[in-house]
Motif scaffolding. Sequence first.
Motif, PDB file in Angstrom:
ATOM      1  N   LEU A   1       0.645  -1.338   0.044  1.00  0.00           N
ATOM      2  CA  LEU A   1      -0.004   0.068  -0.010  1.00  0.00           C
ATOM      3  C   LEU A   1       1.105   1.482   0.051  1.00  0.00           C
ATOM      4  O   LEU A   1       0.495   2.428  -0.200  1.00  0.00           O
ATOM      5  CB  LEU A   1      -0.708  -0.038   1.153  1.00  0.00           C
ATOM      6  CG  LEU A   1      -2.455  -0.579   0.962  1.00  0.00           C
ATOM      7  CD1 LEU A   1      -3.040  -0.202   2.192  1.00  0.00           C
ATOM      8  CD2 LEU A   1      -3.095  -0.114  -0.175  1.00  0.00           C
ATOM      9  N   ASP A   2       2.132   1.132   0.531  1.00  0.00           N
ATOM     10  CA  ASP A   2       2.828   2.576   0.486  1.00  0.00           C
ATOM     11  C   ASP A   2       3.435   3.000  -0.673  1.00  0.00           C
ATOM     12  O   ASP A   2       3.968   4.013  -0.891  1.00  0.00           O
ATOM     13  CB  ASP A   2       4.032   2.099   1.462  1.00  0.00           C
ATOM     14  CG  ASP A   2       4.830   1.078   1.281  1.00  0.00           C
ATOM     15  OD1 ASP A   2       5.925   0.896   1.872  1.00  0.00           O
ATOM     16  OD2 ASP A   2       4.786   0.745   0.116  1.00  0.00           O
ATOM     17  N   ASP A   3       3.045   2.181  -1.983  1.00  0.00           N
ATOM     18  CA  ASP A   3       3.211   2.628  -3.095  1.00  0.00           C
ATOM     19  C   ASP A   3       2.063   3.457  -3.788  1.00  0.00           C
ATOM     20  O   ASP A   3       2.345   3.986  -4.916  1.00  0.00           O
ATOM     21  CB  ASP A   3       3.633   1.432  -4.003  1.00  0.00           C
ATOM     22  CG  ASP A   3       4.885   0.987  -3.949  1.00  0.00           C
ATOM     23  OD1 ASP A   3       5.195  -0.263  -4.042  1.00  0.00           O
ATOM     24  OD2 ASP A   3       5.684   1.613  -3.123  1.00  0.00           O
ATOM     25  N   TYR A   4       0.958   3.613  -3.161  1.00  0.00           N
ATOM     26  CA  TYR A   4      -0.177   3.938  -3.732  1.00  0.00           C
ATOM     27  C   TYR A   4      -1.020   4.920  -2.981  1.00  0.00           C
ATOM     28  O   TYR A   4      -0.793   5.043  -1.482  1.00  0.00           O
ATOM     29  CB  TYR A   4      -1.314   2.636  -3.865  1.00  0.00           C
ATOM     30  CG  TYR A   4      -0.967   1.675  -4.916  1.00  0.00           C
ATOM     31  CD1 TYR A   4      -0.120   0.741  -4.621  1.00  0.00           C
ATOM     32  CD2 TYR A   4      -1.236   1.890  -6.183  1.00  0.00           C
ATOM     33  CE1 TYR A   4       0.279  -0.194  -5.535  1.00  0.00           C
ATOM     34  CE2 TYR A   4      -1.048   0.973  -7.155  1.00  0.00           C
ATOM     35  CZ  TYR A   4      -0.137  -0.037  -6.839  1.00  0.00           C
ATOM     36  OH  TYR A   4       0.228  -1.215  -7.778  1.00  0.00           O
ATOM     37  N   ALA A   5      -1.401   6.211  -3.576  1.00  0.00           N
ATOM     38  CA  ALA A   5      -2.369   6.849  -3.201  1.00  0.00           C
ATOM     39  C   ALA A   5      -3.862   6.067  -2.915  1.00  0.00           C
ATOM     40  O   ALA A   5      -4.058   4.952  -3.472  1.00  0.00           O
ATOM     41  CB  ALA A   5      -2.737   8.157  -3.653  1.00  0.00           C
ATOM     42  N   ILE A   6      -4.485   6.470  -1.807  1.00  0.00           N
ATOM     43  CA  ILE A   6      -5.953   5.622  -1.205  1.00  0.00           C
ATOM     44  C   ILE A   6      -6.831   6.766  -1.062  1.00  0.00           C
ATOM     45  O   ILE A   6      -6.785   7.699  -0.828  1.00  0.00           O
ATOM     46  CB  ILE A   6      -5.570   4.692   0.083  1.00  0.00           C
ATOM     47  CG1 ILE A   6      -4.610   3.869  -0.193  1.00  0.00           C
ATOM     48  CG2 ILE A   6      -6.855   4.169   0.481  1.00  0.00           C
ATOM     49  CD1 ILE A   6      -4.058   3.394   1.105  1.00  0.00           C
ATOM     50  N   ALA A   7      -8.185   6.288  -1.918  1.00  0.00           N
ATOM     51  CA  ALA A   7      -9.348   7.145  -1.633  1.00  0.00           C
ATOM     52  C   ALA A   7     -10.646   6.326  -1.246  1.00  0.00           C
ATOM     53  O   ALA A   7     -10.504   5.227  -1.391  1.00  0.00           O
ATOM     54  CB  ALA A   7      -9.773   7.769  -3.162  1.00  0.00           C
ATOM     55  N   TRP A   8     -11.355   6.886  -0.776  1.00  0.00           N
ATOM     56  CA  TRP A   8     -12.700   6.391  -0.387  1.00  0.00           C
ATOM     57  C   TRP A   8     -13.691   7.162  -1.121  1.00  0.00           C
ATOM     58  O   TRP A   8     -13.793   8.144  -1.401  1.00  0.00           O
ATOM     59  CB  TRP A   8     -12.997   6.687   1.087  1.00  0.00           C
ATOM     60  CG  TRP A   8     -12.113   5.591   2.173  1.00  0.00           C
ATOM     61  CD1 TRP A   8     -10.928   5.985   2.611  1.00  0.00           C
ATOM     62  CD2 TRP A   8     -12.364   4.366   2.628  1.00  0.00           C
ATOM     63  NE1 TRP A   8     -10.607   4.967   3.713  1.00  0.00           N
ATOM     64  CE2 TRP A   8     -11.297   4.004   3.359  1.00  0.00           C
ATOM     65  CE3 TRP A   8     -13.530   3.697   2.273  1.00  0.00           C
ATOM     66  CZ2 TRP A   8     -11.314   2.753   4.000  1.00  0.00           C
ATOM     67  CZ3 TRP A   8     -13.441   2.131   3.086  1.00  0.00           C
ATOM     68  CH2 TRP A   8     -12.312   1.965   3.691  1.00  0.00           C
TER      69      TRP A   8
END
Length: 128
Positions: A28-35
């Motif tokens: 996950l630390d390679d990615y931006a995350i959205a809800w």
Amino acid sequence: VQLQASGGGLVQAGGSLRLSCTASGVALDDYAIAWFRQAPGKEREGVSYISSTGDTSYYENSVKGRFSTSRDNARNTVYLQLNSLKLEDTAVYYCAIGKVPPVVIRQGLASAWEYDYWGRGTQVTVSS
């Protein structure tokens, strides 16, 4: 890559919930995350966005000051804290990840199409 969202449920207006999204098959630390969320009969809308490092976030006006997102990269998990819930927050909530630059997130310009992987969603129902 799999994203598993959990933590949804039935809550009274004014209450709180914490949603979790745990990833497998990807760091996950390679990615931006959205809800995102989608209410019955309505289009999907973005709720919150956080950069890969966690130092940049953006919230839609409808949830600003009530929702907060955080990430625990060591656990490969991201959280969405929902406080002061309103009836209109009732929806299925989805987490999604993508290679979205922090500058895009900071300016509130991130779009759903920029997120490559999506979880299956968790239902949040707010009652009066």
